[in-house]
Design a protein around this motif. Structure first.
Motif, PDB file in Angstrom:
ATOM      1  N   GLN A 196      15.887  41.544-105.101  1.00 21.34           N
ATOM      2  CA  GLN A 196      15.980  40.899-103.790  1.00 21.34           C
ATOM      3  C   GLN A 196      17.030  39.786-103.807  1.00 21.34           C
ATOM      4  OE1 GLN A 196      12.189  39.611-102.301  1.00 21.34           O
ATOM      5  NE2 GLN A 196      11.566  41.680-101.752  1.00 21.34           N
ATOM      6  N   LEU A 197      17.114  39.076-104.937  1.00 23.30           N
ATOM      7  CA  LEU A 197      18.132  38.017-105.051  1.00 23.30           C
ATOM      8  C   LEU A 197      19.536  38.606-105.008  1.00 23.30           C
ATOM      9  CD1 LEU A 197      18.994  35.118-105.503  1.00 23.30           C
ATOM     10  CD2 LEU A 197      18.628  35.456-107.971  1.00 23.30           C
ATOM     11  N   ALA A 198      19.736  39.740-105.699  1.00 24.51           N
ATOM     12  CA  ALA A 198      21.059  40.378-105.692  1.00 24.51           C
ATOM     13  C   ALA A 198      21.427  40.824-104.282  1.00 24.51           C
ATOM     14  CB  ALA A 198      21.059  41.568-106.641  1.00 24.51           C
ATOM     15  N   ILE A 199      20.467  41.381-103.553  1.00 21.07           N
ATOM     16  CA  ILE A 199      20.729  41.814-102.184  1.00 21.07           C
ATOM     17  C   ILE A 199      21.054  40.601-101.303  1.00 21.07           C
ATOM     18  CG2 ILE A 199      19.663  42.841-100.122  1.00 21.07           C
ATOM     19  CD1 ILE A 199      18.042  44.623-102.058  1.00 21.07           C
ATOM     20  N   HIS A 200      20.314  39.511-101.485  1.00 24.73           N
ATOM     21  CA  HIS A 200      20.576  38.280-100.742  1.00 24.73           C
ATOM     22  C   HIS A 200      21.994  37.797-101.001  1.00 24.73           C
ATOM     23  CE1 HIS A 200      19.786  34.260 -99.042  1.00 24.73           C
ATOM     24  NE2 HIS A 200      20.463  33.822-100.086  1.00 24.73           N
ATOM     25  N   HIS A 201      22.405  37.855-102.278  1.00 27.98           N
ATOM     26  CA  HIS A 201      23.752  37.408-102.633  1.00 27.98           C
ATOM     27  C   HIS A 201      24.817  38.221-101.896  1.00 27.98           C
ATOM     28  CE1 HIS A 201      27.082  36.011-105.154  1.00 27.98           C
ATOM     29  NE2 HIS A 201      27.452  37.277-105.242  1.00 27.98           N
ATOM     30  N   TRP A 202      24.654  39.541-101.888  1.00 26.53           N
ATOM     31  CA  TRP A 202      25.657  40.390-101.230  1.00 26.53           C
ATOM     32  C   TRP A 202      25.640  40.209 -99.725  1.00 26.53           C
ATOM     33  CZ3 TRP A 202      29.699  42.095-103.482  1.00 26.53           C
ATOM     34  CH2 TRP A 202      29.676  42.374-104.848  1.00 26.53           C
ATOM     35  N   LYS A 203      24.483  39.917 -99.146  1.00 19.96           N
ATOM     36  CA  LYS A 203      24.430  39.652 -97.701  1.00 19.96           C
ATOM     37  C   LYS A 203      25.294  38.448 -97.337  1.00 19.96           C
ATOM     38  CE  LYS A 203      19.892  41.453 -96.347  1.00 19.96           C
ATOM     39  NZ  LYS A 203      18.546  41.089 -95.861  1.00 19.96           N
ATOM     40  N   ARG A 204      25.318  37.480 -98.237  1.00 20.39           N
ATOM     41  CA  ARG A 204      26.052  36.261 -97.944  1.00 20.39           C
ATOM     42  C   ARG A 204      27.531  36.387 -98.279  1.00 20.39           C
ATOM     43  NH1 ARG A 204      22.935  32.163 -96.716  1.00 20.39           N
ATOM     44  NH2 ARG A 204      24.532  30.651 -97.220  1.00 20.39           N
TER      45      ARG A 204
END
Length: 204
Positions: A196-204
């Motif tokens: 989930q953290l990796a996905i959050h990073h790519w969203k930003r």
């Protein structure tokens, strides 16, 4: 580390088996051509990691992943496929796969990603993460960011698929500091895990 390869393309099986067998810490125990054979091979060898294709005859990789995780939850499964559409990605992750790589990944990089997966981390191809993030091109970034510069550095390295040990070496800090900082990051962002953290990073 024992590795099972499940792919209905004999050339892919031979190539991966030959190249990964050159790694000192990896042994390819068997190659199989469908999900049913993968399940039988798990009983026989109890591999540490499975490289699993999605589209295979008799039983596809997603079905096989679900059934294998029900019987052997300790086995780590990396989807290795040409598909990078959101539906297949989400189905594979829901089935229990901890990793998702595209077949164009270089073998040297793949060996690194397999080790990362075996260490307990989730591994997702960068294009896969971008696909999951669903952020349209040109979309504005969120204005508020609660993370410190060091926390942002660690988040970025998690998104690259690095383990805690590798992050510690890259940033010249201890593994304990990485673990503690990661817990703070997840708490701040109200996220459950590294994926989930990796996905959050790519969203930003």
């Amino acid at each position: 580390m024992k590795i099972l390869i499940a792919d209905d393309d004999p050339l892919v099986c031979r190539s991966l088996s030959m190249l990964l067998s050159r790694e000192a810490d990896m042994t390819v125990t068997e190659t199989v051509s469908n999900g049913a054979e993968a399940m039988a091979a798990c009983k026989k060898h109890l591999p540490d990691v499975i490289l699993m294709d999605i589209q295979m005859p008799e039983m596809d990789g997603i079905q096989a992943t679900r059934r294998i995780k029900e019987s052997w939850p300790e086995i780590r499964i990396m989807m290795l496929t040409t598909f990078k559409d959101e539906q297949n990605i989400r189905l594979a992750l829901v089935a229990g796969a901890e990793g998702y790589l595209i077949k164009s990944t270089q073998v040297s990089s793949m060996a690194h990603q397999i080790r990362t997966l075996a260490s307990g981390a989730s591994v997702l191809d960068a294009d896969v993460l971008k696909q999951l993030s669903g952020r349209p091109q040109g979309a504005k970034k969120e204005s508020a960011d609660p993370l410190t510069p060091r926390e942002k550095d660690i988040s970025a390295l998690v998104a690259e698929g690095l383990s805690n040990r590798e992050i510690a070496a890259r940033l010249y800090i201890s593994e304990g500091t990485v673990r503690n900082t990661l817990s703070v990051i997840l708490e701040k962002l109200q996220l459950r895990d590294r994926t989930q953290l990796a996905i959050h990073h790519w969203k930003r």
